[in-house]
Structures are given as C-alpha cells and as structure tokens.
Scaffold this motif. Sequence first.
Motif, PDB file in Angstrom:
ATOM      1  N   GLY A 202      67.276  37.357  32.727  1.00  0.00           N
ATOM      2  CA  GLY A 202      65.929  37.173  33.467  1.00  0.00           C
ATOM      3  C   GLY A 202      65.384  38.837  33.063  1.00  0.00           C
ATOM      4  O   GLY A 202      64.237  38.839  32.750  1.00  0.00           O
TER       5      GLY A 202
ATOM      6  N   GLU B  19      57.250  30.645  35.460  1.00  0.00           N
ATOM      7  CA  GLU B  19      58.345  31.083  36.077  1.00  0.00           C
ATOM      8  C   GLU B  19      59.716  30.473  35.451  1.00  0.00           C
ATOM      9  O   GLU B  19      60.626  29.820  36.199  1.00  0.00           O
ATOM     10  CB  GLU B  19      58.369  30.899  37.352  1.00  0.00           C
ATOM     11  CG  GLU B  19      57.109  31.732  37.795  1.00  0.00           C
ATOM     12  CD  GLU B  19      56.784  31.527  39.552  1.00  0.00           C
ATOM     13  OE1 GLU B  19      57.717  30.772  40.081  1.00  0.00           O
ATOM     14  OE2 GLU B  19      56.201  32.038  40.115  1.00  0.00           O
TER      15      GLU B  19
ATOM     16  N   TYR C 189      60.156  43.054  39.661  1.00  0.00           N
ATOM     17  CA  TYR C 189      60.864  41.647  40.128  1.00  0.00           C
ATOM     18  C   TYR C 189      62.114  41.824  39.417  1.00  0.00           C
ATOM     19  O   TYR C 189      63.103  41.473  40.291  1.00  0.00           O
ATOM     20  CB  TYR C 189      60.284  40.504  39.121  1.00  0.00           C
ATOM     21  CG  TYR C 189      60.736  39.099  39.467  1.00  0.00           C
ATOM     22  CD1 TYR C 189      60.637  38.643  40.676  1.00  0.00           C
ATOM     23  CD2 TYR C 189      61.439  38.738  38.258  1.00  0.00           C
ATOM     24  CE1 TYR C 189      61.365  37.553  40.793  1.00  0.00           C
ATOM     25  CE2 TYR C 189      62.130  37.518  38.686  1.00  0.00           C
ATOM     26  CZ  TYR C 189      61.895  36.722  39.887  1.00  0.00           C
ATOM     27  OH  TYR C 189      62.536  35.450  39.810  1.00  0.00           O
ATOM     28  N   SER C 190      62.363  42.286  38.152  1.00  0.00           N
ATOM     29  CA  SER C 190      63.964  42.007  37.625  1.00  0.00           C
ATOM     30  C   SER C 190      64.751  43.137  38.423  1.00  0.00           C
ATOM     31  O   SER C 190      65.892  42.807  38.758  1.00  0.00           O
ATOM     32  CB  SER C 190      63.734  42.279  36.134  1.00  0.00           C
ATOM     33  OG  SER C 190      63.285  43.714  35.844  1.00  0.00           O
TER      34      SER C 190
ATOM     35  N   GLN D 284      63.323  29.563  33.439  1.00  0.00           N
ATOM     36  CA  GLN D 284      64.622  30.061  33.139  1.00  0.00           C
ATOM     37  C   GLN D 284      65.634  29.688  32.333  1.00  0.00           C
ATOM     38  O   GLN D 284      66.683  30.066  31.973  1.00  0.00           O
ATOM     39  CB  GLN D 284      65.105  30.431  34.541  1.00  0.00           C
ATOM     40  CG  GLN D 284      64.489  30.894  35.553  1.00  0.00           C
ATOM     41  CD  GLN D 284      65.244  31.148  36.911  1.00  0.00           C
ATOM     42  OE1 GLN D 284      66.386  31.040  36.813  1.00  0.00           O
ATOM     43  NE2 GLN D 284      64.376  31.249  37.995  1.00  0.00           N
TER      44      GLN D 284
ATOM     45  N   GLN E  91      62.062  39.571  30.667  1.00  0.00           N
ATOM     46  CA  GLN E  91      60.720  40.095  31.546  1.00  0.00           C
ATOM     47  C   GLN E  91      60.783  41.684  31.499  1.00  0.00           C
ATOM     48  O   GLN E  91      59.737  42.094  31.822  1.00  0.00           O
ATOM     49  CB  GLN E  91      60.764  39.703  32.878  1.00  0.00           C
ATOM     50  CG  GLN E  91      60.893  38.072  33.096  1.00  0.00           C
ATOM     51  CD  GLN E  91      60.743  37.615  34.480  1.00  0.00           C
ATOM     52  OE1 GLN E  91      60.185  38.499  35.394  1.00  0.00           O
ATOM     53  NE2 GLN E  91      61.303  36.521  35.001  1.00  0.00           N
TER      54      GLN E  91
ATOM     55  N   PHE F 123      56.382  36.032  25.948  1.00  0.00           N
ATOM     56  CA  PHE F 123      56.953  35.274  27.145  1.00  0.00           C
ATOM     57  C   PHE F 123      55.989  35.202  28.033  1.00  0.00           C
ATOM     58  O   PHE F 123      56.356  35.093  29.430  1.00  0.00           O
ATOM     59  CB  PHE F 123      58.313  36.234  27.621  1.00  0.00           C
ATOM     60  CG  PHE F 123      59.505  35.746  26.873  1.00  0.00           C
ATOM     61  CD1 PHE F 123      60.392  34.678  27.015  1.00  0.00           C
ATOM     62  CD2 PHE F 123      59.899  36.604  25.719  1.00  0.00           C
ATOM     63  CE1 PHE F 123      61.380  34.543  26.424  1.00  0.00           C
ATOM     64  CE2 PHE F 123      60.843  36.553  25.060  1.00  0.00           C
ATOM     65  CZ  PHE F 123      61.780  35.440  25.288  1.00  0.00           C
TER      66      PHE F 123
ATOM     67  N   TRP G 164      56.171  31.695  29.323  1.00  0.00           N
ATOM     68  CA  TRP G 164      57.352  31.277  29.753  1.00  0.00           C
ATOM     69  C   TRP G 164      57.350  31.974  31.395  1.00  0.00           C
ATOM     70  O   TRP G 164      57.691  31.350  32.334  1.00  0.00           O
ATOM     71  CB  TRP G 164      58.487  32.262  29.145  1.00  0.00           C
ATOM     72  CG  TRP G 164      59.892  32.282  29.664  1.00  0.00           C
ATOM     73  CD1 TRP G 164      60.377  33.045  30.748  1.00  0.00           C
ATOM     74  CD2 TRP G 164      61.003  31.732  29.195  1.00  0.00           C
ATOM     75  NE1 TRP G 164      61.456  33.077  31.032  1.00  0.00           N
ATOM     76  CE2 TRP G 164      62.252  32.427  29.950  1.00  0.00           C
ATOM     77  CE3 TRP G 164      61.221  30.898  28.088  1.00  0.00           C
ATOM     78  CZ2 TRP G 164      63.396  31.779  30.022  1.00  0.00           C
ATOM     79  CZ3 TRP G 164      62.622  30.356  27.990  1.00  0.00           C
ATOM     80  CH2 TRP G 164      63.538  30.699  28.781  1.00  0.00           C
ATOM     81  N   ASN G 165      56.722  33.294  31.349  1.00  0.00           N
ATOM     82  CA  ASN G 165      56.455  33.914  32.748  1.00  0.00           C
ATOM     83  C   ASN G 165      55.504  33.178  33.668  1.00  0.00           C
ATOM     84  O   ASN G 165      55.687  32.916  34.948  1.00  0.00           O
ATOM     85  CB  ASN G 165      56.038  35.387  32.570  1.00  0.00           C
ATOM     86  CG  ASN G 165      57.396  36.105  32.068  1.00  0.00           C
ATOM     87  OD1 ASN G 165      58.557  35.788  32.204  1.00  0.00           O
ATOM     88  ND2 ASN G 165      57.010  37.287  31.401  1.00  0.00           N
TER      89      ASN G 165
END
Length: 563
Positions: free
Chosen positions: A144, A352, A153-154, A354, A148, A345, A348-349
């Motif tokens: 992840g 959310e 967040y990561s 995975q 990202q 992405f 994708w983001n």
Amino acid sequence: MLIFLLAYLGGALTILSPCVLPVLPFVFARSEQSFRRSGLPILVGMAVTFTVLASLAAVGGAWLVEVNQYGRYAAMLLLLLLGMALIFPSWSERMMRPFVSLGGHLQQRADGQGSVKGGLLLGVAVGFLWAPCAGPILGLVLAGAALQGANLYSASLLLAFAAGAASSLALALLASGRVIAWMKRNFGIEEWIRRVLGIAVVAGVVVIALGWDTRFLAQLTSANTTSTEQRLIDGLAQRPVAPGATDARMAPPLKGATHWLNTPPLDDAMLRGKVVLVDFWTYSCINCLRTLPYLKAWDAKYREQGLVIIGVHAPEFAFEKDIRNVERAVRELGVNYPVAVDNDFAIWNAYENQYWPAHYLLDAQGRIRHQHFGEGAYVETEQMIQSLLMEAHQDLALDAAPVQVKAAGAMVAAADRDRSHETYLGYARQENFASPEEIRLDVAGKYSAPRRLELDQWALSGTWLVSEESALLKKRGGAISFHFRGRDLHLVLGADKPLRFRVTLDGAAPGKHHGVDTDAAGNGVIREQRLYQLIRQSGAVRDRIFRIEFLDEGAEAFAFTFG
C-alpha cells in the motif's frame, strides 16, 4: 481503522519471529536501567526510524538505498562500540577515546544517568538495522505504501506496525529487566551479565553485517507467523456488501484515468441507469488473467441488457505504465469493453482498493452493491449482475443459466491443489532467495545456485543487477532456478529486444510439460514485457526443479506465479 489494528497486531507478532533475534541484544543490553528513561526511548527511536525509512523507500530510488546503507554502516559501528564497551569497559575507556561521541561516552553516560538522548540515539541505530520479516501483514502495508507513496496514511500504517513491534518488545524488556535484577541480587554476577550482553550485541552486529538476519532467519519466520497473520487478514478484512443492502455506499467518480481504451472517457452521468462492473486488474497478473474469460463472457451476454464492464488497469510493475504495452495487451487478450488506464492510482485510491483483481458491482443509481476480491465466486457475481439488471429493468427477460467459458493458456483456472505462492525477484518483496551470495542492491553482482534447493526456494546464477522490482541479466548465460510445486509455472519477463531462453525440468527438456510460451525442447523467446507460461505439467503433478537459462544478456525477470 481495521487496517491500522491489523498493522499493529502484525507488528506485535514479530516478537514470535526469529527475525527479531538480531535486535534483542541491542534492546536488552540496557534492560536493567529505568524503562522510562532508557528502554522506552530506544523503542521510540527504533519505531520512528523504521517508519521514516520504510516510507521513503516507497518512493525513493537508488540514492535512498545508498543513504540507507551508509546509515546502516554507522549504526553497526555505534552498536559494535556499545558491545565492546560492555565487554571491556576499562579497555574501551583507554582505546576508544577518539570515538567517545559515538559509543563509549554514550554508554558510560547512559549507564550513570539513564540518558534519554542516549537511548533515542541507540534506538535510531537499531531502526537502521531492524529488518522485520515480510509476512502477509507487512507485505500488505508495504504494498500500500508503494502504491500510494510516502504520504501521511502510508506512514501512519508503517508507524502502527512499528508500534506493535515496540509494544511486544517493551513487555519482553520489562520482564527481562526484572529477571536480570533478581540474578544480580541473588548471585552477584553483575559483571558477567554485562559481558554476556556485550557479547550478544557484538554477535548481533556480526549477524546483520553478514546478512544472516534477512536470509536464514527470514526463512524460519514464514513457518511461525505467516499462517497467524493470514488468519488476521481474513478475519479483519472488509467483507463484501450484501446484495440489496440498504447501506450500500455510492461509488467514487471515475476521475483521474491517464488514458481510456475502447471508449471515449466515461463519467458518472453517462453511466447512470446502467449496471456497472468495475474490475481492477493489470495485464501481467496471473489471477487477473484467469478472471478475463468470465468478464469477456459477461460482456458478450449482458452488454445489450445494460451491463457496462470497466477494466481499471492499475500497474503493478513499471513497464505496465507504458500505454503501448497496455494497448498491445488489451488487443492480444481480446478485451473489448472499456479500459481506464489508472497509472496514477487515482481510481484505485478513490475506491480504497487493495487487490488485483477486485470486482465492484454498481447498481443503476451508482451504489456499490457487491464486491469480490481475487479469483472465484463467478456464479455468485453473475447472479448479482442478473439481479441488478432485473431491478433496473422490470420487464427484462434474461437467460438465468451461468456462462460457460473455455479458457486457454495462462487463463485456465489454477489446479485445485497446493502450489507455490507468488514470488518476486526484486528486493522490495523478495523472499526464499537461496543463492549463497548476499543480494547487492541496485549494483551488478555475481551469483551462484546452491547444490540443493528446498521447496519454494529459488536462486540466481551469473551476473545480475537486482533492483527494487526485478532482476536484470548483465551477461549472457545467466540462469534462475526454482524448486516449485504446482501444475503451471509462469514468469513475468521483459527485454528491450527479442531474447532467447531455454528451460528445463529436473535437468531435462520439459517435453509434454512445456507451456504455451515454450516448445518441447524448452526453447522460447522474450518478445515483449508480459507474463510467460513456461511449464504446464501433463498428467500426474509433482514437485519439480525448474531452471531457465538466458542465451542473451538483457533479460529482466520480475515475478513467478503458479497454477
């Protein structure tokens, strides 16, 4: 919040992992001192340093690898001096005065005053050296972060993992401190305890310097915590939205695609009133390829009834960002429905997401009514497609019989048996590497294969440059060996020009066991960057030793998958 809990629990489980052993001497070396002023700062420094380095590694290049390597050298020197000071305090005072600021003085001051700053510095050093084994949870967190980038967040997920590890180490540290204090009171062996801890610290530095911590110990770990971590993922992962659920959320907008294939750009207004299946995929992903026959069959059967399938192509490897490669793959795979190229992405983001593949089924109002991750559940998904189409068009007559597909090559469903798991050759997600030489990051090096490979182990032979996501052959004649289990063996390969290769099974030509990209003699050619099916065992399936030799330099290998 569940993903943060999962990351924390994954970190806490590292106390059960042999990969934590090289760190223990550095942490326990000061276990008899105040936990608040000594042990806690070490753990805080270790957790924060690991978080920063892992976050930057998600987006950094070779320069960051080099900076981190120099940091490791400095950390090993500092901790080596710490160990020597514990073993020979009087010798270190006389002989190590030029290095007082790095080791001896820090240890003496910390011993006398319980220095918080000294503990933090030692924690930073340990953070440079700590390499937790990449089990399923850490793999999920690092993947992840790689997708990202180094954002809040990561970084928070990585910090949660590091905090979990620090928590379990803190409990062990508190317990060991009491044991050591009891031994000092009852046996009067303080000096011997000090020297034993010093020897353990020096041994830990040697283990890390020789690479044993990430090679031998990592292989032990997979048998200890992987199954526990996978159960945690399965238990805490997000569940599919129930059909007809009243709390189904609205789907995010399809914004941010860098290209659209087979269609002009689509938006929510254009799709309103349609049943939409959003499929996250990438063209070298074997699991994605196995779902394509069903997606194409559903598109053919239900398009006229109001179904729109949108393939969101989110690249796993750098070459999958090349629009020419994606266009070729879409054409050769026979994908006729719309494809959104999600190189940044963005979609994708927004979802959310995975997983590759992942299916999100939207009703005519744009609400997510069903989702499924991975292969399988084709009948259930098709039944939901039919239900949503009937809901949108009350008078619609549908053939309720599920589609029947005939897949070929890599698209054939995996065999229903145990098989080796996906294995990456780049150092970012590498495991089970068995060559006796230590991996040289982003630098060409010579490697050799051991005389024996255990099941699921692999090795390089020849001169290779191992990068974050691949291994690149620098001189012709190099080879890769793999002791695998499974009916099919696939390898994602690439090259700038056509390159020849030859494969063997148990030292002989594959014969009837050859794949669609090899002949009976084992010969094949890399013509583009994609997944190649090299072996399909015919008849009885058993464990095999696979070897691929490249007759020309320049071949690039990314990942093995099995079926």
